[in-house]
Write a protein that holds these residues in place. Structure first.
Motif, PDB file in Angstrom:
ATOM      1  N   GLN A 195       0.879  -1.279  -0.249  1.00 29.47           N
ATOM      2  CA  GLN A 195       0.361   0.020  -0.207  1.00 29.47           C
ATOM      3  C   GLN A 195       0.651   1.268  -0.417  1.00 29.47           C
ATOM      4  O   GLN A 195       0.472   2.616  -0.487  1.00 29.47           O
ATOM      5  CB  GLN A 195      -0.748   0.207   0.933  1.00 29.47           C
ATOM      6  CG  GLN A 195      -2.199  -1.165   1.079  1.00 29.47           C
ATOM      7  CD  GLN A 195      -2.691  -0.712   2.200  1.00 29.47           C
ATOM      8  OE1 GLN A 195      -2.432  -0.358   3.417  1.00 29.47           O
ATOM      9  NE2 GLN A 195      -3.486  -1.805   2.548  1.00 29.47           N
ATOM     10  N   LYS A 196       2.151   1.120   0.939  1.00 29.72           N
ATOM     11  CA  LYS A 196       2.893   2.686   0.620  1.00 29.72           C
ATOM     12  C   LYS A 196       3.984   2.776  -0.091  1.00 29.72           C
ATOM     13  O   LYS A 196       4.233   3.812  -0.927  1.00 29.72           O
ATOM     14  CB  LYS A 196       3.462   2.125   1.480  1.00 29.72           C
ATOM     15  CG  LYS A 196       3.374   1.937   3.521  1.00 29.72           C
ATOM     16  CD  LYS A 196       4.084   2.207   4.333  1.00 29.72           C
ATOM     17  CE  LYS A 196       3.923   2.632   5.333  1.00 29.72           C
ATOM     18  NZ  LYS A 196       4.058   1.852   6.965  1.00 29.72           N
ATOM     19  N   GLU A 197       3.848   1.443  -1.126  1.00 27.09           N
ATOM     20  CA  GLU A 197       5.015   1.626  -2.646  1.00 27.09           C
ATOM     21  C   GLU A 197       4.620   0.887  -3.550  1.00 27.09           C
ATOM     22  O   GLU A 197       5.083   1.534  -4.598  1.00 27.09           O
ATOM     23  CB  GLU A 197       6.141   0.119  -1.870  1.00 27.09           C
ATOM     24  CG  GLU A 197       7.045   1.433  -1.138  1.00 27.09           C
ATOM     25  CD  GLU A 197       8.069  -0.524  -0.788  1.00 27.09           C
ATOM     26  OE1 GLU A 197       8.103  -1.048  -1.889  1.00 27.09           O
ATOM     27  OE2 GLU A 197       9.093  -0.059   0.143  1.00 27.09           O
ATOM     28  N   LYS A 198       3.448   1.006  -3.557  1.00 24.30           N
ATOM     29  CA  LYS A 198       2.374   0.852  -4.981  1.00 24.30           C
ATOM     30  C   LYS A 198       2.635  -0.533  -5.578  1.00 24.30           C
ATOM     31  O   LYS A 198       2.058  -0.488  -6.776  1.00 24.30           O
ATOM     32  CB  LYS A 198       1.677   2.526  -5.989  1.00 24.30           C
ATOM     33  CG  LYS A 198       1.670   3.350  -5.174  1.00 24.30           C
ATOM     34  CD  LYS A 198       0.178   3.305  -4.881  1.00 24.30           C
ATOM     35  CE  LYS A 198      -0.752   4.722  -4.360  1.00 24.30           C
ATOM     36  NZ  LYS A 198      -0.735   5.110  -3.467  1.00 24.30           N
ATOM     37  N   GLU A 199       3.721  -1.128  -5.371  1.00 23.41           N
ATOM     38  CA  GLU A 199       4.096  -2.583  -6.047  1.00 23.41           C
ATOM     39  C   GLU A 199       4.763  -3.344  -4.303  1.00 23.41           C
ATOM     40  O   GLU A 199       4.892  -2.670  -3.557  1.00 23.41           O
ATOM     41  CB  GLU A 199       4.970  -2.096  -6.584  1.00 23.41           C
ATOM     42  CG  GLU A 199       6.275  -1.572  -6.409  1.00 23.41           C
ATOM     43  CD  GLU A 199       7.127  -1.465  -7.288  1.00 23.41           C
ATOM     44  OE1 GLU A 199       8.743  -0.990  -7.081  1.00 23.41           O
ATOM     45  OE2 GLU A 199       6.418  -0.322  -8.680  1.00 23.41           O
ATOM     46  N   GLU A 200       4.733  -4.544  -4.943  1.00 28.43           N
ATOM     47  CA  GLU A 200       5.161  -4.982  -3.866  1.00 28.43           C
ATOM     48  C   GLU A 200       6.121  -5.293  -4.391  1.00 28.43           C
ATOM     49  O   GLU A 200       7.479  -6.091  -5.400  1.00 28.43           O
ATOM     50  CB  GLU A 200       3.809  -6.136  -4.629  1.00 28.43           C
ATOM     51  CG  GLU A 200       2.741  -6.941  -3.216  1.00 28.43           C
ATOM     52  CD  GLU A 200       2.648  -7.961  -3.373  1.00 28.43           C
ATOM     53  OE1 GLU A 200       3.343  -9.553  -3.901  1.00 28.43           O
ATOM     54  OE2 GLU A 200       0.956  -8.457  -3.828  1.00 28.43           O
ATOM     55  N   ASN A 201       7.225  -5.694  -3.055  1.00 25.78           N
ATOM     56  CA  ASN A 201       8.315  -5.508  -3.334  1.00 25.78           C
ATOM     57  C   ASN A 201       8.721  -7.064  -2.635  1.00 25.78           C
ATOM     58  O   ASN A 201      10.449  -5.930  -1.361  1.00 25.78           O
ATOM     59  CB  ASN A 201       9.385  -4.226  -3.619  1.00 25.78           C
ATOM     60  CG  ASN A 201      10.916  -4.275  -3.706  1.00 25.78           C
ATOM     61  OD1 ASN A 201      11.292  -5.405  -3.796  1.00 25.78           O
ATOM     62  ND2 ASN A 201      11.428  -3.006  -3.729  1.00 25.78           N
ATOM     63  N   PRO A 202       9.262  -7.673  -2.471  1.00 26.90           N
ATOM     64  CA  PRO A 202      10.088  -8.303  -1.646  1.00 26.90           C
ATOM     65  C   PRO A 202      11.246  -8.747  -1.554  1.00 26.90           C
ATOM     66  O   PRO A 202      12.336  -9.409  -0.493  1.00 26.90           O
ATOM     67  CB  PRO A 202       9.315 -10.251  -1.968  1.00 26.90           C
ATOM     68  CG  PRO A 202       8.919 -10.307  -3.140  1.00 26.90           C
ATOM     69  CD  PRO A 202       8.931  -8.565  -4.109  1.00 26.90           C
ATOM     70  N   GLY A 203      11.798  -8.045  -2.730  1.00 27.49           N
ATOM     71  CA  GLY A 203      13.350  -7.419  -2.248  1.00 27.49           C
ATOM     72  C   GLY A 203      13.718  -6.617  -1.154  1.00 27.49           C
ATOM     73  O   GLY A 203      15.181  -6.410  -1.012  1.00 27.49           O
ATOM     74  N   SER A 204      12.992  -6.184  -0.595  1.00 23.79           N
ATOM     75  CA  SER A 204      13.138  -4.422  -0.099  1.00 23.79           C
ATOM     76  C   SER A 204      14.267  -5.126   1.310  1.00 23.79           C
ATOM     77  O   SER A 204      13.821  -5.851   1.797  1.00 23.79           O
ATOM     78  CB  SER A 204      12.086  -3.455   0.355  1.00 23.79           C
ATOM     79  OG  SER A 204      11.017  -4.127   1.152  1.00 23.79           O
TER      80      SER A 204
END
Length: 90
Positions: free
Chosen positions: A12-21
């Protein structure tokens, strides 16, 4: 289930799923640390798990220091969200 709820909060915060964050990696390491800690309370002489726990703690610590240097606001938010202590600065 816990992992999916955290992914939805981050996405929700980044507007995309990023499991590497960095946040997601710290979240996964924190879950592993909590599981290993509860395991070690039952099995006090499991030295291989103790070693694994120390390695995971070191990885999480390095990621938190990186996040602290790059973006202090995201670091503070992550620390409060996961209920972990702040890193000691040298």
């Amino acid at each position: 289930m816990l992992k999916n709820s955290f992914i939805s909060v981050i996405s929700q915060k980044e507007k995309e799923e990023n499991p590497g964050s960095v946040e997601f990696q710290v979240f996964c390491f924190t879950n592993k640390i909590r599981r290993l800690t509860s395991h070690l309370q039952l099995h006090k002489k499991d030295f291989l798990s103790q070693r694994g726990l120390r390695k995971i703690l070191g990885k999480r610590q390095r990621l938190l220091v990186y996040l602290l240097k790059k973006n202090r606001a995201r670091y503070k938010e992550l620390i409060s969200q996961l209920n972990i202590r702040e890193t000691k600065t040298r």
